[in-house]
Design an enzyme around this catalytic site. Structure first.
Site, PDB file in Angstrom:
ATOM      1  N   PRO A  81      -2.910  78.309  54.841  1.00 12.67           N
ATOM      2  CG  PRO A  81      -3.704  80.191  55.980  1.00 12.67           C
ATOM      3  CD  PRO A  81      -4.171  78.992  55.179  1.00 12.67           C
ATOM      4  CB  CYS A  82       2.201  76.551  54.929  1.00 13.89           C
ATOM      5  SG  CYS A  82       3.221  77.931  54.360  1.00 13.89           S
ATOM      6  CD  GLN A  83       2.044  81.552  57.454  1.00 13.70           C
ATOM      7  OE1 GLN A  83       1.068  80.799  57.462  1.00 13.70           O
ATOM      8  NE2 GLN A  83       2.095  82.645  56.720  1.00 13.70           N
TER       9      GLN A  83
END
Length: 410
Positions: free
Chosen positions: A125-127
């Site tokens: 997850p890159c958020q």
């Protein structure tokens, strides 16, 4: 009283972006005990076995299977994404759940046989790292999920590992995350290589810059794939027009079509469409009149909103800017270049290089989440092709990227 309500409203608005406030989670995420779903078909014996962690809707899985791997297992927390992956990958077992609750024992039990695992990939997850995240900060809990990828890789011992993330990872915490991830992969016994790749350089009609960590056995020659499109090659970038303006029918807002307008008009459309005869996921968003008017009055390539410069009407002669999922309640991101509406999920999928045979479950809003979060399959495929050659000792050519050997960390 009226003034008090205005003040309360202002405070609430400010607090939305307060970095000290916990990030709102996606209500769709599955936070109960993990659920295992057996594959639809039993896979034939494969030379290369792939496991997809933080799989999303299957961008890595699609590219790796196009390169000859079989994806035996996919793990994700988002039910609509995993349902899409399961619908399109007949030989894949899925585990729905928070990866922190997924043990190596459960993974081993979920695999029909413990064949040697060739590659574990992770689109972590890159958020938390994303430059598009207005609440971006170093201590975002999502920034530390790479440790779960390391844990599972340590326990399953794949031949190679691949971790992908947004370009913002490089600058977060003054580059300490980059060093920490590379060091953790190195401590598993791999030689670590790092590069930032732009999907447009590999035939994807989208400028999407992502960082890749590749861990291969010590002594294995690794080069990142050579660019196939753009400056320095004999092919131009694939444009938005190349991808979506040739054979897809025109739509008004809230209209849908399951029939192509005509035969593919260029090489990209022929590739992406294959032998598909029924058009899937071509449903236009249901915009109010004001939104339709706004898109119609915006020139291609220009912002549709003064306060959101990144939300543009796409230009037909350029690759798309980076598609994002748009948060947990995503609105449309880009305006269609020639029609006064946002994009259909099929158009978004094409800009990500998903084949037209790929069906996205969950409707328009969840389709935006899935396509925005995905690794472009064409980019995934060139990485998988290069890994297949490297792991079999075949001669490879490409670009060096950045070697991150263990002695750099001490």
């Amino acid at each position: 009283m009226k003034l008090k309500k205005q003040e309360d409203k202002l405070v609430k608005r400010i607090n939305v972006w307060d970095k000290t406030i916990e990030v709102e989670s996606n209500n769709y995420n599955w936070n109960n005990e993990p659920i295992v779903k057996a594959p639809q078909k039993k896979a034939k014996k494969a030379k290369f076995i792939h496991i997809d962690l933080f799989s999303g809707c299957g961008g890595f899985s699609t590219g790796f299977e196009q390169a000859g791997f079989i994806t035996k297992l996919a793990v994700d927390i988002h039910p609509p994404s995993l349902e899409t992956l399961y619908a399109n990958h007949k030989y894949t077992t899925t585990i729905l759940g928070d990866i922190r609750k997924v043990s190596s024992k459960l993974i081993e039990q979920s695999l029909s046989s413990m064949d040697a695992i060739s590659v574990i990939t992770a689109g972590v997850p890159c958020q938390g790292f994303s430059l598009a995240n207005r609440k971006r900060h170093d201590e975002d809990k999502r920034n530390f999920l790479f440790k779960e990828f390391i844990r599972i890789s340590r326990e399953l011992k794949p031949t190679a590992v691949v971790l992908e993330n947004v370009s913002g990872l490089i600058s977060t915490k003054e580059g300490q995350f980059k060093v920490a991830i590379a060091e953790a992969i190195s401590e598993l016994g791999y030689e670590v290589h790092f590069a930032m790749l732009n999907a447009a350089d590999y035939g994807v009609p989208q400028k999407r810059r992502r960082v890749f960590f590749i861990g291969v056995p010590v002594g294995t020659k690794w080069l990142f794939p050579e660019k196939t499109h753009g400056v320095g090659t004999d092919k131009s970038y694939i444009s938005v027009g190349d991808a979506i303006l040739g054979d897809l029918p025109e739509l008004e807002a809230n209209e849908c079509s399951n029939e192509y307008k005509r035969k593919p008009q260029n090489e990209f459309e022929r590739y992406i469409r294959g032998n598909v005869t029924e058009l899937l996921n071509h449903q236009a968003p249901n915009h109010p009149f004001e939104t339709i008017k706004r898109i119609k009055e915006t020139m291609p390539g220009e912002p549709m909103y003064t306060e959101f410069k990144q939300r543009i009407r796409l230009h037909p002669k350029n690759p798309s800017p980076t598609q994002i999922c748009g948060g947990i309640r995503p609105q449309f991101q880009f305006g269609h270049p020639s029609q006064p509406r946002g994009l259909t999920i099929r158009e978004r999928a094409r800009l990500q290089s998903f084949p037209d045979s790929y069906f996205f479950t969950g409707g328009v809003v969840q389709g935006r989440v899935q396509t925005g979060n995905a690794v472009p399959p064409l980019l995934s495929k060139v990485i998988a092709d290069q890994l297949a050659k490297a792991l079999t000792g075949k001669e490879i050519s490409g670009e060096r990227g950045e070697g991150l050997q263990r002695d750099l960390f001490f």
